[in-house]
Motif scaffolding. Structure first.
Motif, short mmCIF file in Angstrom:
data_model
loop_
_atom_site.label_atom_id
_atom_site.label_comp_id
_atom_site.label_asym_id
_atom_site.label_seq_id
_atom_site.Cartn_x
_atom_site.Cartn_y
_atom_site.Cartn_z
N LEU A 27 7.31 9.89 -17.81
CA LEU A 27 7.75 9.21 -16.59
C LEU A 27 6.60 9.12 -15.58
O LEU A 27 6.41 8.09 -14.92
N GLY A 28 5.81 10.18 -15.46
CA GLY A 28 4.66 10.17 -14.56
C GLY A 28 3.61 9.15 -14.97
O GLY A 28 3.05 8.44 -14.13
N LEU A 29 3.35 9.06 -16.27
CA LEU A 29 2.39 8.05 -16.75
C LEU A 29 2.90 6.64 -16.47
O LEU A 29 2.13 5.75 -16.11
N ALA B 134 0.83 -1.20 0.00
CA ALA B 134 0.00 0.00 0.00
C ALA B 134 0.87 1.26 0.00
O ALA B 134 0.56 2.24 -0.69
N SER B 135 1.97 1.22 0.76
CA SER B 135 2.89 2.37 0.76
C SER B 135 3.53 2.55 -0.60
O SER B 135 3.68 3.69 -1.08
N ALA B 136 3.92 1.47 -1.23
CA ALA B 136 4.54 1.56 -2.56
C ALA B 136 3.55 2.12 -3.57
O ALA B 136 3.90 2.97 -4.40
N ILE B 137 2.30 1.68 -3.50
CA ILE B 137 1.27 2.19 -4.42
C ILE B 137 1.06 3.69 -4.18
O ILE B 137 0.98 4.47 -5.13
N GLY B 138 1.01 4.09 -2.92
CA GLY B 138 0.83 5.51 -2.61
C GLY B 138 2.00 6.36 -3.09
O GLY B 138 1.80 7.44 -3.65
N TYR C 32 2.57 1.66 -13.14
CA TYR C 32 3.11 0.71 -12.17
C TYR C 32 2.23 0.65 -10.92
O TYR C 32 1.96 -0.43 -10.39
N ALA C 33 1.78 1.81 -10.45
CA ALA C 33 0.90 1.84 -9.28
C ALA C 33 -0.41 1.12 -9.56
O ALA C 33 -0.91 0.36 -8.71
N THR C 34 -0.95 1.31 -10.76
CA THR C 34 -2.19 0.63 -11.12
C THR C 34 -1.99 -0.88 -11.19
O THR C 34 -2.84 -1.65 -10.72
N LEU D 258 -1.89 -2.20 -7.74
CA LEU D 258 -3.23 -2.18 -7.14
C LEU D 258 -4.06 -3.34 -7.66
O LEU D 258 -4.75 -4.03 -6.88
N ILE D 259 -4.00 -3.60 -8.96
CA ILE D 259 -4.75 -4.74 -9.53
C ILE D 259 -4.22 -6.06 -8.96
O ILE D 259 -5.00 -6.95 -8.60
N PHE D 260 -2.90 -6.15 -8.86
CA PHE D 260 -2.30 -7.39 -8.35
C PHE D 260 -2.70 -7.66 -6.91
O PHE D 260 -3.01 -8.79 -6.54
N THR D 261 -2.72 -6.62 -6.08
CA THR D 261 -3.07 -6.83 -4.68
C THR D 261 -4.58 -6.99 -4.48
O THR D 261 -5.01 -7.47 -3.44
#
Length: 137
Positions: free
Chosen positions: A30-32, A6-10, A37-39, A42-45
């Motif tokens: 780079l932002g996209l 959760a911290s990594a996603i945030g 990666y965050a998405t 999130l899907i994986f978790t």
């Protein structure tokens, strides 16, 4: 484990949004990428973290659902990774073409970069003027 993910996603989301808000094409790409990666994380978790359980059938594992993890989030993430690579490649090509045509990597082109620099110079001049007035009193 969940707190770390959760911290990594945030962190990835925050860094991705920060880079998206900058007006440079490389920062935008780079932002996209960070947001993708965050998405993906999130899907994986979302399928639940079950370490040690395989997502596909094996000969030595019983064929009940209790012995396997959900393979759907992993399949979705693999698809999302392929789409993100394609999107990044297209974005890089568009950014390179935009830089070649406009002479700047600012998302609004050279005119936008010059307006940005004028605004920054005006803000610095105003800050210096306020500092000079405040220091003399």
């Amino acid at each position: 484990m969940e707190f770390a993910l959760a911290s990594a996603i945030g962190l990835l989301t925050a860094a991705g949004v920060y880079l998206l808000l900058r007006a440079r094409s490389f920062d935008l790409i780079l932002g996209l990428t960070l947001l993708s990666y965050a998405t993906n994380l999130l899907i994986f978790t979302s399928g639940g973290l079950t370490p040690g359980k395989p997502p596909v059938l094996r000969d030595d594992v019983p064929t009940t659902l209790a012995h396997y993890t959900d393979p759907l989030p992993q399949a979705l993430v693999l698809t999302a990774i392929v789409i993100a690579f394609a999107m990044t490649a297209v974005s890089i090509v568009i950014a390179m073409r935009s830089r070649a045509d406009n002479g700047s990597d600012h998302v609004d082109g050279d005119a936008g970069e010059q307006a940005f620099r004028r605004d920054e110079q005006r803000r610095h001049d105003d800050a210096r003027a306020r500092e000079t007035r405040g220091g003399g009193e």
